[in-house]
Write a protein that holds these residues in place. Structure first.
Motif, PDB file in Angstrom:
ATOM      1  N   ARG A   5      -4.910  -3.325   7.287  1.00 20.39           N
ATOM      2  CA  ARG A   5      -5.252  -4.467   6.421  1.00 20.39           C
ATOM      3  C   ARG A   5      -6.220  -5.424   7.120  1.00 20.39           C
ATOM      4  O   ARG A   5      -7.183  -5.908   6.528  1.00 20.39           O
ATOM      5  CB  ARG A   5      -3.964  -5.191   6.034  1.00 20.39           C
ATOM      6  N   THR A  10      -9.714  -3.990   7.263  1.00 19.30           N
ATOM      7  CA  THR A  10     -10.339  -3.944   5.937  1.00 19.30           C
ATOM      8  C   THR A  10     -11.162  -5.206   5.664  1.00 19.30           C
ATOM      9  O   THR A  10     -12.087  -5.195   4.850  1.00 19.30           O
ATOM     10  CB  THR A  10      -9.247  -3.743   4.855  1.00 19.30           C
ATOM     11  N   GLU A  11     -10.878  -6.286   6.362  1.00 19.06           N
ATOM     12  CA  GLU A  11     -11.610  -7.551   6.150  1.00 19.06           C
ATOM     13  C   GLU A  11     -12.979  -7.560   6.830  1.00 19.06           C
ATOM     14  O   GLU A  11     -13.760  -8.490   6.672  1.00 19.06           O
ATOM     15  CB  GLU A  11     -10.760  -8.721   6.658  1.00 19.06           C
ATOM     16  N   ASP A  48     -16.796  -6.658   7.507  1.00 18.93           N
ATOM     17  CA  ASP A  48     -17.959  -6.228   6.720  1.00 18.93           C
ATOM     18  C   ASP A  48     -18.936  -5.504   7.634  1.00 18.93           C
ATOM     19  O   ASP A  48     -19.738  -6.139   8.319  1.00 18.93           O
ATOM     20  CB  ASP A  48     -18.623  -7.431   6.055  1.00 18.93           C
ATOM     21  N   GLY A 105      -9.178   1.419   7.909  1.00 22.42           N
ATOM     22  CA  GLY A 105      -9.539   0.087   7.408  1.00 22.42           C
ATOM     23  C   GLY A 105     -10.993   0.044   6.964  1.00 22.42           C
ATOM     24  O   GLY A 105     -11.326  -0.546   5.936  1.00 22.42           O
ATOM     25  N   ASN A 116     -11.285   1.943   3.677  1.00 18.64           N
ATOM     26  CA  ASN A 116     -10.726   1.144   2.575  1.00 18.64           C
ATOM     27  C   ASN A 116     -11.679   0.016   2.187  1.00 18.64           C
ATOM     28  O   ASN A 116     -11.809  -0.319   1.014  1.00 18.64           O
ATOM     29  CB  ASN A 116      -9.365   0.571   2.964  1.00 18.64           C
ATOM     30  N   ALA A 117     -12.362  -0.566   3.190  1.00 17.43           N
ATOM     31  CA  ALA A 117     -13.275  -1.683   2.906  1.00 17.43           C
ATOM     32  C   ALA A 117     -14.517  -1.215   2.163  1.00 17.43           C
ATOM     33  O   ALA A 117     -15.031  -1.922   1.297  1.00 17.43           O
ATOM     34  CB  ALA A 117     -13.685  -2.374   4.199  1.00 17.43           C
ATOM     35  N   THR A 118     -15.012  -0.021   2.499  1.00 16.45           N
ATOM     36  CA  THR A 118     -16.268   0.422   1.889  1.00 16.45           C
ATOM     37  C   THR A 118     -16.035   1.090   0.534  1.00 16.45           C
ATOM     38  O   THR A 118     -16.990   1.339  -0.196  1.00 16.45           O
ATOM     39  CB  THR A 118     -17.020   1.414   2.806  1.00 16.45           C
ATOM     40  N   LYS A 119     -14.781   1.360   0.221  1.00 14.44           N
ATOM     41  CA  LYS A 119     -14.387   1.885  -1.099  1.00 14.44           C
ATOM     42  C   LYS A 119     -15.219   3.102  -1.501  1.00 14.44           C
ATOM     43  O   LYS A 119     -15.658   3.215  -2.654  1.00 14.44           O
ATOM     44  CB  LYS A 119     -14.531   0.797  -2.166  1.00 14.44           C
TER      45      LYS A 119
END
Ligand SMILES: Cc1ncc(COP(=O)(O)O)c(C=O)c1O
Length: 318
Positions: free
Chosen positions: A157, A160-161, A163, A187, A190-193
């Protein structure tokens, strides 16, 4: 970008553009992202992986964090620093036969107030087994147990924050990170989807790594990534002269790397570029995951010289 101040802990993101003849040849741009903290043990992926563990521990009214690691572990150094910063206790289940407090990593941990329980190799192998974990939890009910490397839902998590997509020159086409226990790359994915391709460079020889990363992904973010194996050399934490030479070259442009995680993964990226595996004209974003404290341990064991220790850690620059 991620930037915050927590009493004396300042966290700041920074992009560095890398020069290399291979990049010119392939018309690629390479940006390295650094997450610097005023407590150097928490730079790279460490603060991100620990911040939600601390919040969870506080919410559960635990007195501290207990976790697992080897005698030169960056994760143990980070847990010790993070807990001290938050006035919490820290306990290491340490893979070692004896407690060598001359070892710079363990000395640093001890200085931050960390306690140690030694596990032999056989005991340590059980570190992820449910029964073993339950047994430890019963023994230490006031501690939050965090898995090795901090690769849990909380660890992921935090990452994931981050950038890593938006470099100063525009969006990256490929994001690259070293991978060991899997949480960091999970992470990032998950962040870049799934929008941007993610390359996870395995720095361990571990057949379960792909499955571990997958188990930490949001269900629908499962396609646009690849685990690159085959660039681990002789194994985890093993490195050779060409890899050290690569780290020395990078240090000349103020990119300080250790040869176990970010150094090994970045060298692997250049091998992939040379082999034509990375698209021409791509803009690349590489996450520097920290771990420079590990250089002191390499020097302590005589695996690198004092001159390399100073050069690779950036100490020579001061
Ligand atoms: C400096 C450094 N970089 C990268 C990693 C790999 O990250 P992960 O274990 O989340 O795959 C680690 C290990 O946790 C590390 O200490």
């Amino acid at each position: 970008m991620l930037s915050s101040t927590n009493s004396t802990l300042t966290i700041s993101g920074r992009w560095q553009k890398i020069r290399h003849p291979l990049l010119l040849q392939h018309q690629q741009e390479l940006w390295v992202f650094h997450l610097d903290t005023t407590l150097p043990q928490l730079s790279g992926n460490k603060w991100l992986k620990l911040k939600y563990h601390i919040i969870l521990a506080q919410k559960m009214q635990k007195s501290g964090i207990a976790t697992f690691g080897g005698a030169f572990s960056n994760h143990l150094a980070a847990v010790a620093a993070m807990c001290k910063h938050h006035n919490m206790q820290s306990l290491a289940f340490l893979r070692a036969d004896n407690l060598d407090l001359d070892n710079p990593t363990l000395a640093l941990c001890k200085q931050q107030g960390m306690d140690f329980t030694l596990l032999d190799r056989q005991q340590y192998r059980q570190r992820a087994e449910v029964e073993f974990i339950q047994h430890i939890q019963q023994q230490y009910p006031s501690m939050l147990l965090v898995p090795e490397g901090g690769s849990s839902i909380e660890g992921v998590r935090g990452v994931t924050e981050l950038d890593l997509l938006n470099t100063p020159a525009g969006p990256a086409n490929v994001i690259i990170s070293p991978s060991a226990s899997g949480g960091t790359v999970a992470g990032i994915i998950n962040a870049t989807k799934d929008v941007t391709r993610v390359l996870a460079i395995a720095v361990v020889k571990d057949d379960s790594l792909k499955q571990r990363i997958t188990s930490l992904l949001h269900h629908n973010h499962n396609h646009n990534w690849q685990l690159i194996t085959g660039y681990c050399g002789a194994g985890y934490a093993r490195f050779d002269e060409p890899l050290l030479q690569f780290c020395r070259q990078m240090a000349k442009q103020q990119l300080y790397l250790e040869p176990i995680y970010s150094g090994k993964a970045l060298a692997a990226l250049f091998s992939l570029i040379a082999a034509g595996q990375i698209p021409r004209r791509a803009r690349l974003s590489f996450f520097h995951t920290g771990g420079l404290q590990g250089l002191a341990g390499l020097h302590y064991r005589g695996l690198i010289t004092a001159a390399d220790y100073a050069l690779l850690s950036g100490l020579e620059a001061y």
